[in-house]
Design an enzyme around this catalytic site. Structure first.
Site, PDB file in Angstrom:
ATOM      1  N   HIS A 124      35.185  60.340  34.088  1.00  0.00           N
ATOM      2  CA  HIS A 124      35.472  61.775  34.107  1.00  0.00           C
ATOM      3  C   HIS A 124      36.091  62.146  32.752  1.00  0.00           C
ATOM      4  CE1 HIS A 124      37.948  65.319  35.271  1.00  0.00           C
ATOM      5  NE2 HIS A 124      37.096  65.471  36.259  1.00  0.00           N
ATOM      6  N   ASP A 201      41.400  54.877  37.228  1.00  0.00           N
ATOM      7  CA  ASP A 201      41.363  56.268  37.653  1.00  0.00           C
ATOM      8  C   ASP A 201      40.976  56.257  39.129  1.00  0.00           C
ATOM      9  OD1 ASP A 201      40.532  58.763  38.432  1.00  0.00           O
ATOM     10  OD2 ASP A 201      39.195  59.116  36.732  1.00  0.00           O
ATOM     11  N   GLN A 204      38.873  59.327  42.882  1.00  0.00           N
ATOM     12  CA  GLN A 204      37.813  59.360  43.902  1.00  0.00           C
ATOM     13  C   GLN A 204      37.827  58.108  44.774  1.00  0.00           C
ATOM     14  OE1 GLN A 204      36.074  62.004  44.503  1.00  0.00           O
ATOM     15  NE2 GLN A 204      36.207  63.178  42.618  1.00  0.00           N
ATOM     16  N   LYS A 227      42.680  65.964  46.236  1.00  0.00           N
ATOM     17  CA  LYS A 227      41.402  65.396  46.695  1.00  0.00           C
ATOM     18  C   LYS A 227      41.598  64.595  47.972  1.00  0.00           C
ATOM     19  CE  LYS A 227      39.561  65.005  42.016  1.00  0.00           C
ATOM     20  NZ  LYS A 227      38.610  66.089  41.906  1.00  0.00           N
ATOM     21  N   CYS A 367      32.368  67.465  34.968  1.00  0.00           N
ATOM     22  CA  CYS A 367      33.307  66.873  33.999  1.00  0.00           C
ATOM     23  C   CYS A 367      32.887  65.461  33.613  1.00  0.00           C
ATOM     24  CB  CYS A 367      34.739  66.861  34.523  1.00  0.00           C
ATOM     25  SG  CYS A 367      35.386  68.483  34.867  1.00  0.00           S
TER      26      CYS A 367
HETATM   27  N1  PMP Z   1      38.827  61.430  37.685  1.00  0.00           N
HETATM   28  C1  PMP Z   1      37.856  61.623  38.581  1.00  0.00           C
HETATM   29  C2  PMP Z   1      36.937  60.491  38.917  1.00  0.00           C
HETATM   30  C3  PMP Z   1      37.717  62.866  39.183  1.00  0.00           C
HETATM   31  O1  PMP Z   1      36.738  63.077  40.067  1.00  0.00           O
HETATM   32  C4  PMP Z   1      38.601  63.911  38.837  1.00  0.00           C
HETATM   33  C5  PMP Z   1      38.476  65.280  39.448  1.00  0.00           C
HETATM   34  N2  PMP Z   1      37.179  65.780  39.513  1.00  0.00           N
HETATM   35  C6  PMP Z   1      39.596  63.639  37.903  1.00  0.00           C
HETATM   36  C7  PMP Z   1      39.684  62.391  37.353  1.00  0.00           C
HETATM   37  C8  PMP Z   1      40.574  64.675  37.470  1.00  0.00           C
HETATM   38  O2  PMP Z   1      41.338  65.093  38.555  1.00  0.00           O
HETATM   39  P1  PMP Z   1      42.332  66.319  38.414  1.00  0.00           P
HETATM   40  O3  PMP Z   1      41.515  67.488  37.969  1.00  0.00           O
HETATM   41  O4  PMP Z   1      42.876  66.492  39.789  1.00  0.00           O
HETATM   42  O5  PMP Z   1      43.355  65.938  37.421  1.00  0.00           O
END
Ligand code: PMP
Length: 413
Positions: A124, A201, A204, A227, A367
């Site tokens: 991401h 990270d 997910q 999430k 993203c």
């Molecule tokens: N890493 C992953 C794999 C994600 O899916 C996301 C959110 N789409 C993020 C990081 C970033 O999360 P946040 O916007 O809550 O900081």
């Protein structure tokens, strides 16, 4: 999870009240943010009604109550991810902030020119741009591991790119696009052997599968509460205590200090060292309640249920000739976000047309621009499934994909 149990679970989610919401919603955008059960919303509301004060500041009844609630939330989270101690749990806003904290307080201080940072093409943007910045500031080199032909991390490429120069490895626990769950335990083991620290990270991963910090043995793990059934604006950074206590603070201000003199200050250890200023206490309490809710259902049940629903959806999508799908087939561990494209039709059109049929899917690059470029596509649609979705909802989604084709004048082959 049996269907009658799911019927009961669905009663906990107010967004399914069509009358109050004003329309029906088949919510398949859970990877962007999950819906929140009523008990979480009530826990936040009760905190502000009956326990609201600034924790760790003062001696009166309410501040003691607020401190207890906040610190109990930290302990619940430590238990949930099997950290060694609640001192390893830092409250942040989200995964993005957790990753930035590592970048600023660890990486900028410890990496130097010609060191290497290793990430994967699945990442991401929050786990990409952060390291671009660190590389630019320190002169370290960012290296990227690519995929095998099942949309998963190519472990041979990983092993080839991991060298004695690699000082930091940062990898997703589950991709928000392909749903691939890399073998993080193996990645940690190999990286540690090479002397690199490992960031996972977990945005997910933690909402969908039981995670155990002592088993994974990573050095850092980032989570977004929103999430996993919690309010927005609360996240977690897990870090090993000995590493955290040797890091510089991320932000400076109240509550993270030990002494402040006219000309310098000293700081507390983790976790307060990294929690400058008044924190999102309501969010922390909401997250603890969400964890209690998920544990009552059982993380294994959640994973199994989501796996069944996504396997069903993938098997049906595989049969449709005008669908391209970017999902690991028959993977041992895999998430429930299914990225796909409807041939000849832009993902935004697909999402808008599905929205006319009350179906919420995400469209765009999610993203993950480098990943889309690598897959040689500009964008994709993503249907991301949660345990509170049903097979009937998946069927409606599949049926209306035909309407997407018809609406724009394409056939069904
Ligand atoms: N890493 C992953 C794999 C994600 O899916 C996301 C959110 N789409 C993020 C990081 C970033 O999360 P946040 O916007 O809550 O900081």
């Amino acid at each position: 999870l049996l269907d009658d149990k799911i019927v009961k679970i669905r009663e906990d989610f107010s967004y399914l009240d069509e009358q109050k919401l004003g329309r029906k919603i088949i919510y398949l955008d859970n990877a962007a943010t999950s819906q929140k059960p009523n008990c979480v919303i009530d826990a936040v509301s009760d905190y502000y009604k009956y326990q609201n004060a600034n924790p760790h500041r003062g001696a009166h009844y309410l501040t003691v109550k607020a401190t207890e609630a906040y610190e109990n939330a930290r302990s619940s989270i430590a238990k949930f991810i099997n950290a060694k101690s609640s001192d390893e749990i830092i409250f942040t806003r989200n995964t993005t902030e957790s990753l930035n904290l590592i970048a600023y307080s660890y990486a900028l201080e410890n990496l130097k020119k010609d060191d290497e940072i290793l990430i994967t093409i699945l990442e991401h943007h929050s786990n990409f741009t952060t390291w671009h910045y660190v590389a630019e500031k320190t002169g370290a080199k960012l290296k990227i591991v690519y995929l095998d032909d099942n949309f998963s991390v190519d472990m041979t490429d990983f092993e080839n790119k991991l060298t004695s120069k690699t000082k930091l490895v940062s990898v997703t626990g589950a991709s928000n696009v392909t749903s691939c769950m890399p073998d993080i335990e193996k990645i940690v083991e190999l990286s540690h052997k090479n002397g690199a620290i490992v960031v996972v990270d977990g945005a997910q991963l933690a909402p969908h599968k039981k995670v155990d910090m002592q088993k994974i043995n990573c050095d850092f793990f980032a989570i977004s509460g929103h999430k996993m059934l919690s309010p927005m604006g609360i996240g977690i950074l897990y870090g090993k205590k000995d590493i955290l206590d040797n890091m510089k603070p991320f932000m400076y201000g109240g509550e993270m200090i030990e002494y402040v003199y006219e000309d310098y200050s000293t700081f507390t250890l983790s976790p307060t060292r990294f929690e400058a200023g008044t924190m999102n206490v309501g969010g922390a309490i909401g997250l603890a309640k969400a964890i209690e809710y998920m544990e009552a259902i059982g993380m294994d049940n959640i994973y199994e249920r989501e796996r069944q629903l996504s396997e069903y959806a993938v098997s049906q999508l595989n049969k449709i000739p005008y669908i391209d799908i970017y999902y690991p087939q028959n993977a041992k561990n895999v998430g429930s976000a299914i990225a796909f494209n409807v041939k000849e039709i832009h993902p935004h059109d697909v999402a808008s047309i599905l929205d006319n049929f009350n179906i919420a899917v995400r469209s765009g690059h999610h993203c993950a621009m480098p990943l889309h470029k690598y897959l040689k596509i500009n964008a994709s649609c993503r249907a991301s499934i949660s345990f509170y979705n049903t097979k009937q909802e998946i069927d409606e989604f599949l049926t209306h994909l035909e309407d997407v084709r018809r609406t724009l004048g394409y056939g069904l082959e």
